[in-house]
Design a protein around this motif. Structure first.
Motif, PDB file in Angstrom:
ATOM      1  N   ARG A  12     -35.690  41.253 -15.702  1.00 20.38           N
ATOM      2  CA  ARG A  12     -36.164  41.142 -14.249  1.00 20.38           C
ATOM      3  C   ARG A  12     -37.071  39.896 -14.137  1.00 20.38           C
ATOM      4  NH1 ARG A  12     -40.447  44.657 -13.817  1.00 20.38           N
ATOM      5  NH2 ARG A  12     -40.460  44.458 -11.504  1.00 20.38           N
ATOM      6  N   SER A  13     -37.194  39.180 -14.918  1.00 23.53           N
ATOM      7  CA  SER A  13     -37.917  37.562 -14.997  1.00 23.53           C
ATOM      8  C   SER A  13     -37.475  36.578 -13.949  1.00 23.53           C
ATOM      9  CB  SER A  13     -37.889  37.086 -16.396  1.00 23.53           C
ATOM     10  OG  SER A  13     -36.590  36.932 -16.997  1.00 23.53           O
ATOM     11  N   GLY A  14     -36.339  37.085 -13.423  1.00 21.23           N
ATOM     12  CA  GLY A  14     -35.802  36.019 -12.252  1.00 21.23           C
ATOM     13  C   GLY A  14     -36.275  36.279 -10.952  1.00 21.23           C
ATOM     14  N   GLY A  15     -36.873  37.727 -10.874  1.00 20.42           N
ATOM     15  CA  GLY A  15     -37.439  38.172  -9.450  1.00 20.42           C
ATOM     16  C   GLY A  15     -36.487  39.147  -8.768  1.00 20.42           C
ATOM     17  N   PHE A  16     -35.453  39.596  -9.480  1.00 19.05           N
ATOM     18  CA  PHE A  16     -34.598  40.716  -8.960  1.00 19.05           C
ATOM     19  C   PHE A  16     -35.012  42.024  -9.305  1.00 19.05           C
ATOM     20  CE2 PHE A  16     -31.834  37.134  -7.794  1.00 19.05           C
ATOM     21  CZ  PHE A  16     -31.195  37.527  -6.613  1.00 19.05           C
ATOM     22  N   SER A  17     -35.143  42.939  -8.546  1.00 22.10           N
ATOM     23  CA  SER A  17     -35.512  44.105  -8.996  1.00 22.10           C
ATOM     24  C   SER A  17     -34.608  45.093  -9.949  1.00 22.10           C
ATOM     25  CB  SER A  17     -35.838  45.107  -7.525  1.00 22.10           C
ATOM     26  OG  SER A  17     -34.275  45.584  -7.048  1.00 22.10           O
ATOM     27  N   GLU A  18     -35.101  45.917 -10.530  1.00 19.65           N
ATOM     28  CA  GLU A  18     -34.229  46.925 -11.400  1.00 19.65           C
ATOM     29  C   GLU A  18     -33.195  47.482 -10.678  1.00 19.65           C
ATOM     30  OE1 GLU A  18     -34.445  50.624 -14.493  1.00 19.65           O
ATOM     31  OE2 GLU A  18     -36.368  49.900 -13.618  1.00 19.65           O
ATOM     32  N   ALA A  19     -33.366  47.884  -9.259  1.00 13.42           N
ATOM     33  CA  ALA A  19     -32.568  48.857  -8.300  1.00 13.42           C
ATOM     34  C   ALA A  19     -31.450  47.553  -8.017  1.00 13.42           C
ATOM     35  CB  ALA A  19     -33.265  49.110  -7.155  1.00 13.42           C
ATOM     36  N   GLU A  20     -31.714  46.573  -7.695  1.00 13.46           N
ATOM     37  CA  GLU A  20     -30.771  45.503  -7.217  1.00 13.46           C
ATOM     38  C   GLU A  20     -29.773  45.146  -8.453  1.00 13.46           C
ATOM     39  OE1 GLU A  20     -32.463  42.594  -4.036  1.00 13.46           O
ATOM     40  OE2 GLU A  20     -33.589  42.542  -5.860  1.00 13.46           O
ATOM     41  N   LEU A  21     -30.211  44.915  -9.802  1.00 12.71           N
ATOM     42  CA  LEU A  21     -29.349  44.539 -10.841  1.00 12.71           C
ATOM     43  C   LEU A  21     -28.745  45.608 -11.326  1.00 12.71           C
ATOM     44  CD1 LEU A  21     -32.385  42.606 -12.428  1.00 12.71           C
ATOM     45  CD2 LEU A  21     -30.389  41.728 -11.592  1.00 12.71           C
ATOM     46  N   THR A  22     -29.322  46.939 -11.056  1.00 13.19           N
ATOM     47  CA  THR A  22     -28.500  47.947 -11.732  1.00 13.19           C
ATOM     48  C   THR A  22     -27.348  48.362 -10.654  1.00 13.19           C
ATOM     49  OG1 THR A  22     -30.388  49.208 -12.477  1.00 13.19           O
ATOM     50  CG2 THR A  22     -28.637  50.748 -12.041  1.00 13.19           C
ATOM     51  N   ALA A  23     -27.558  48.250  -9.420  1.00  8.95           N
ATOM     52  CA  ALA A  23     -26.480  48.400  -8.293  1.00  8.95           C
ATOM     53  C   ALA A  23     -25.496  47.383  -8.430  1.00  8.95           C
ATOM     54  CB  ALA A  23     -27.295  48.513  -7.042  1.00  8.95           C
ATOM     55  N   ALA A  24     -25.856  46.161  -8.984  1.00  7.07           N
ATOM     56  CA  ALA A  24     -24.704  45.329  -9.144  1.00  7.07           C
ATOM     57  C   ALA A  24     -23.763  45.642 -10.334  1.00  7.07           C
ATOM     58  CB  ALA A  24     -25.337  43.728  -9.297  1.00  7.07           C
ATOM     59  N   GLY A  25     -24.397  46.541 -11.322  1.00  8.10           N
ATOM     60  CA  GLY A  25     -23.511  46.661 -12.198  1.00  8.10           C
ATOM     61  C   GLY A  25     -23.964  46.401 -13.627  1.00  8.10           C
ATOM     62  N   ALA A  26     -25.416  45.997 -13.927  1.00  5.70           N
ATOM     63  CA  ALA A  26     -25.948  46.014 -15.051  1.00  5.70           C
ATOM     64  C   ALA A  26     -26.158  47.119 -15.769  1.00  5.70           C
ATOM     65  CB  ALA A  26     -27.386  45.359 -15.127  1.00  5.70           C
ATOM     66  N   VAL A  27     -25.741  47.173 -17.206  1.00  6.26           N
ATOM     67  CA  VAL A  27     -25.648  48.451 -18.038  1.00  6.26           C
ATOM     68  C   VAL A  27     -27.110  48.561 -18.406  1.00  6.26           C
ATOM     69  CG1 VAL A  27     -23.374  47.922 -18.875  1.00  6.26           C
ATOM     70  CG2 VAL A  27     -25.220  47.116 -20.211  1.00  6.26           C
ATOM     71  N   GLU A  28     -28.144  47.779 -18.446  1.00  6.08           N
ATOM     72  CA  GLU A  28     -29.297  48.126 -18.654  1.00  6.08           C
ATOM     73  C   GLU A  28     -30.375  47.021 -18.083  1.00  6.08           C
ATOM     74  OE1 GLU A  28     -32.205  49.021 -22.842  1.00  6.08           O
ATOM     75  OE2 GLU A  28     -30.117  48.156 -22.929  1.00  6.08           O
ATOM     76  N   VAL A  29     -31.604  47.542 -17.863  1.00 13.23           N
ATOM     77  CA  VAL A  29     -32.396  46.230 -17.071  1.00 13.23           C
ATOM     78  C   VAL A  29     -33.765  46.373 -17.874  1.00 13.23           C
ATOM     79  CG1 VAL A  29     -33.617  45.652 -15.100  1.00 13.23           C
ATOM     80  CG2 VAL A  29     -31.229  46.548 -14.992  1.00 13.23           C
ATOM     81  N   VAL A  30     -34.256  45.354 -18.229  1.00  9.79           N
ATOM     82  CA  VAL A  30     -35.529  45.288 -18.970  1.00  9.79           C
ATOM     83  C   VAL A  30     -36.296  44.131 -18.257  1.00  9.79           C
ATOM     84  CG1 VAL A  30     -34.864  45.994 -20.997  1.00  9.79           C
ATOM     85  CG2 VAL A  30     -34.970  43.703 -20.504  1.00  9.79           C
ATOM     86  N   ASP A  31     -37.834  44.181 -18.621  1.00  9.58           N
ATOM     87  CA  ASP A  31     -38.558  43.146 -17.973  1.00  9.58           C
ATOM     88  C   ASP A  31     -38.496  41.888 -18.140  1.00  9.58           C
ATOM     89  OD1 ASP A  31     -39.993  45.174 -16.681  1.00  9.58           O
ATOM     90  OD2 ASP A  31     -41.704  45.163 -17.958  1.00  9.58           O
ATOM     91  N   ASP A  32     -38.121  41.395 -19.556  1.00  9.27           N
ATOM     92  CA  ASP A  32     -37.769  40.108 -20.171  1.00  9.27           C
ATOM     93  C   ASP A  32     -37.085  40.049 -21.397  1.00  9.27           C
ATOM     94  OD1 ASP A  32     -39.912  40.442 -21.745  1.00  9.27           O
ATOM     95  OD2 ASP A  32     -41.315  40.015 -19.945  1.00  9.27           O
ATOM     96  N   VAL A  33     -36.793  38.827 -21.825  1.00  3.62           N
ATOM     97  CA  VAL A  33     -35.796  38.724 -22.959  1.00  3.62           C
ATOM     98  C   VAL A  33     -37.094  39.175 -24.307  1.00  3.62           C
ATOM     99  CG1 VAL A  33     -34.468  37.271 -22.643  1.00  3.62           C
ATOM    100  CG2 VAL A  33     -36.610  36.212 -23.093  1.00  3.62           C
ATOM    101  N   GLY A  34     -38.339  38.839 -23.939  1.00  2.00           N
ATOM    102  CA  GLY A  34     -39.284  39.366 -25.089  1.00  2.00           C
ATOM    103  C   GLY A  34     -39.050  41.073 -25.424  1.00  2.00           C
ATOM    104  N   GLU A  35     -38.936  41.721 -24.337  1.00  6.93           N
ATOM    105  CA  GLU A  35     -38.459  43.126 -24.615  1.00  6.93           C
ATOM    106  C   GLU A  35     -37.525  43.176 -25.459  1.00  6.93           C
ATOM    107  OE1 GLU A  35     -38.020  47.376 -22.318  1.00  6.93           O
ATOM    108  OE2 GLU A  35     -38.826  45.464 -21.246  1.00  6.93           O
ATOM    109  N   LEU A  36     -36.224  42.476 -25.512  1.00  7.26           N
ATOM    110  CA  LEU A  36     -35.219  42.667 -26.156  1.00  7.26           C
ATOM    111  C   LEU A  36     -35.285  42.319 -27.439  1.00  7.26           C
ATOM    112  CD1 LEU A  36     -32.286  41.143 -23.800  1.00  7.26           C
ATOM    113  CD2 LEU A  36     -33.096  43.633 -23.990  1.00  7.26           C
TER     114      LEU A  36
END
Length: 230
Positions: free
Chosen positions: A199-223
């Motif tokens: 989400r660190s680029g400013g797009f919401s979890e809902a938008e990224l999920t709707a686009a087809g992301a298999v998982e959404v996290v806050d940032d690479v630090g979480e990964l």
């Protein structure tokens, strides 16, 4: 068959086979998205163009060859596109000293490489700015399986060309993409790869999920703090 977001998946695909991780750069590894937006706003203003900030922000991550037309229309692209891109680059160079690496970015790269994954940078940005990001990370290009930029392909994101080129050069067969925009997710979809979005680029979890992301996290630090790949 299709997944929960309605995107088609291959029924024969083994999700454990991903051997390559393709990392976007801007907004994913380095906190540069809003600096890019500022550089574009200033470039547009120099030509008496005043698009809304939110429109500019939401196109960052799309290739610069497409951004001008997306924000200001085809007539402006035809008349001023190359000049605006050159002006944007000059203004972003001035802002580079203020750009920082996201916490955990280097740790994530190290963990992926130590686990035996091919790791490639798949940026649609200019080569000089990808090289600047490498310096911020304290790394060199030859420490990655591949590094690509806009100069390597004719078509930028959301087309899959950047990702496909990075995967081929890395010598991989199957990839997982990590990106921060809907353009990254769409590009991964067109490649037939899974995309884990931040989400660190400013797009919401809902938008990224709707686009087809298999998982959404806050940032690479979480990964970098947990297991997320097979």
């Amino acid at each position: 068959m299709t997944n929960a977001s309605g995107h088609r998946e291959s029924p024969d695909r083994d999700e454990s086979l991903a051997d390559t991780v393709l990392l976007d750069v801007d907004g994913t590894l380095i906190d540069s998205t809003y600096f890019h937006a500022l550089a574009w706003i200033r470039a547009f203003a120099a030509h008496d163009l005043t698009p809304d900030w939110w429109r500019v922000h939401r196109t960052v991550g799309m290739g610069g060859d497409l951004l001008v037309g997306e924000v200001c229309g085809r007539e402006v692209e035809d008349r001023l596109g190359d000049e605006l891109r050159a002006d944007w680059a000059d203004r972003y160079r001035q802002l580079l000293p203020e750009v920082r690496v996201f916490p955990g970015a280097r740790a994530l790269i190290d963990q992926l490489q130590q686990a035996g994954h091919r790791v490639a940078l798949a940026s649609s940005g200019a080569q000089e700015f990808t090289e600047a990001a490498l310096r911020m990370l304290g790394m060199a290009g030859d420490e990655f399986a591949a590094v690509t930029s806009s100069e390597d392909v004719d078509r930028s994101k959301p087309e899959p060309d950047i990702l496909a080129t990075a995967l081929q050069r890395a010598g991989g067969a199957d990839a997982v993409v990590v990106g921060d925009t809907v353009w990254d997710v769409e590009s991964a979809n067109r490649l037939g790869a899974r995309c884990v979005a931040v989400r660190s680029g400013g797009f919401s979890e809902a938008e990224l999920t709707a686009a087809g992301a298999v998982e959404v996290v806050d940032d690479v630090g979480e990964l970098a703090t947990r297991r997320w790949l097979p």
